[in-house]
Structures are given as C-alpha cells and as structure tokens.
Scaffold this motif. Sequence first.
Motif: not given
Length: 314
Positions: A25, A68, A81
């Motif tokens: 992400s 997510v 992320f």
Amino acid sequence: LTALALSLSIVGTATADDKVKIGFSNRTLNGAFFNGLTEYMKIHSKDAGYKLITTDARADLNKQLADVEDMLSQGIDYLVFNPQDPIAGIKIAEMAARANVPSIALDSDIALTAPVITRIQANNAANNLMVGEYAVEQFGKEPINLVLISGNQGNLVGEARRNNFMVGVLNTQIRQYNQSNLNVITQVWGNWDQQGGLKAMEDALVAHGDKINAVYSEMDDMALGAIRALKATGKLQNIKVYAHDGYKFGLDSIKKGELQATASNNPNSLTKLTIDTIKEHKAGKRDFPDYIYIKPLLITKDNVESVYDPESLY
C-alpha cells in the motif's frame, strides 16, 4: 469491476496457492520517489519469486485504509505499507495484526506501539546531520537565514529530516565557532512534489524577499521546484539549496551547481531491504530491531559522479 479493483496492479507469473503474496500500500504515486518505491517493489518481488499486489492511496487516508482492507481480504501473506500519516499507520498495522498478517512500515514512520515487524527507512538522522554540517562548511561564520520546505504537516519522517538538518547546522557552528547563527525565516509546505516546492518557494520569496540565503527541502523533488522559482526570479546565485533523497534529477542539479547537497533515500535499496526482511521473517527470524536503515550517504559535488546511475528509475 469496482474502481478499487481497477486500482490494483498484480505482478508475478506463478499462480500456485502456496506462493508468497505481498500487498504493498503506497501512500501516493504523485512524485518520482513514490513511483520508484512501487516499481522497485515489483522488480524485487518478482526476483524473489513472490506475488505482489500494489495500491495507490492517492494521498487519501480513507482510501489507503480501504485499499489495505481489500488486500487483506485477498489473503496476502505480508503487508508492506507507506502510511499517509502516523494515525493511518497505526490503524493499518492493527488491521493487519487482527488478520494475522505480518506487516512492515516502509519509508514513512509510525509510532513504536504499532504492531509491525520493523520500519525500513533511510537513516534520516545521520543523513541530515551530514547535510547540516556541509551547509556550515559552505557558510562558515556567516548567518544562515533559512526557508524550510516541508512535505505535509504531521509527517514524522519530514520532521526528523528538518530537525536533524538544523541540529547538524547548530552543532557544527557551535563546535567550530563557539556560537550559533541559524535563523529560520519561515516554514512552507510543498506536499512532496516539484510543483508544490515551486509554489512554496514562490510564497516564501514574496513574503521574505532578500532575507533568505538558504533553503532546506525535505525532499529533492520539492527542492527542484524551489530551484525553478529561484532561477525565475534571478535569486539562485545568492541562495544555497539543500535537500534529501538522492533523486536522479537532484543529482543532475548538484552537477550543475544548483543543489548543494542531498542524501540517499534510494527506493531500490529500500525495497530490496524490505524483500530481504520478508525472506528472513518467512525463514523464522523474529528478533528484528524497531528500525532497519539503508546506509547513510551524503551526496555533494565531490562524489556525485560516483553515485549517479543513469539507469536508475529514481
């Protein structure tokens, strides 16, 4: 297909159920550094034989949380992320933990309470102390009247970069001259891209004009925007610009004598270290430090030729 599904990009050729699947992400793709993170994640995941899903949060906290959640529902084995902000980072880490998915925070910082394997970053403290020391080498005893160009409010990495740059300046001034002479004229916000840096520098010039003799930017791309503004107003020859990241076009700017110094935040090195850490975790290692850093590196006119890679994606 939903708009969210269309925003997902999957790389890798194997389809076996037991193949490691990583979700990445990214906070945005608006900027060369963030694009570099995603593209090098694809390269190093493929080299490792891993399957990768990538998303672009478009600088939107709520979209990143939804991205997510969607990746977790697809049964990823690891989550990497780059959080939009520290609050989002904690929420994302906790979401992954509830789903029993180990996670790594990449580039942007989050609180030590967040349940992640580790945080992988450039060594923002060491890098920016060196940039600050270099600024004093150039200015000597002369006062440094500084504009700070920051990314966005609340960003812990940006805060670490500018704070350590200033500490590097102050410590070196005191050590060498028994006094400090750093004046922060203003802090402006460049939103981590070149156009934002251009606008921020224009605003600072309008408000403070001839007071300024130095600029520190938390990211090379914003510094390049600032340099454009300074060139347009004929002020670049009187103002020294410093930054952080080691962007290929930032290195070009150092060669030209426009940018004085930067430090390495190489997305190739960051993402390779991320994949190597996942390999170690998958093999059973659990005693990771809170932070894992790529090697600190100051880049100036003295070493830029040896660092510059024309084939780099960043």
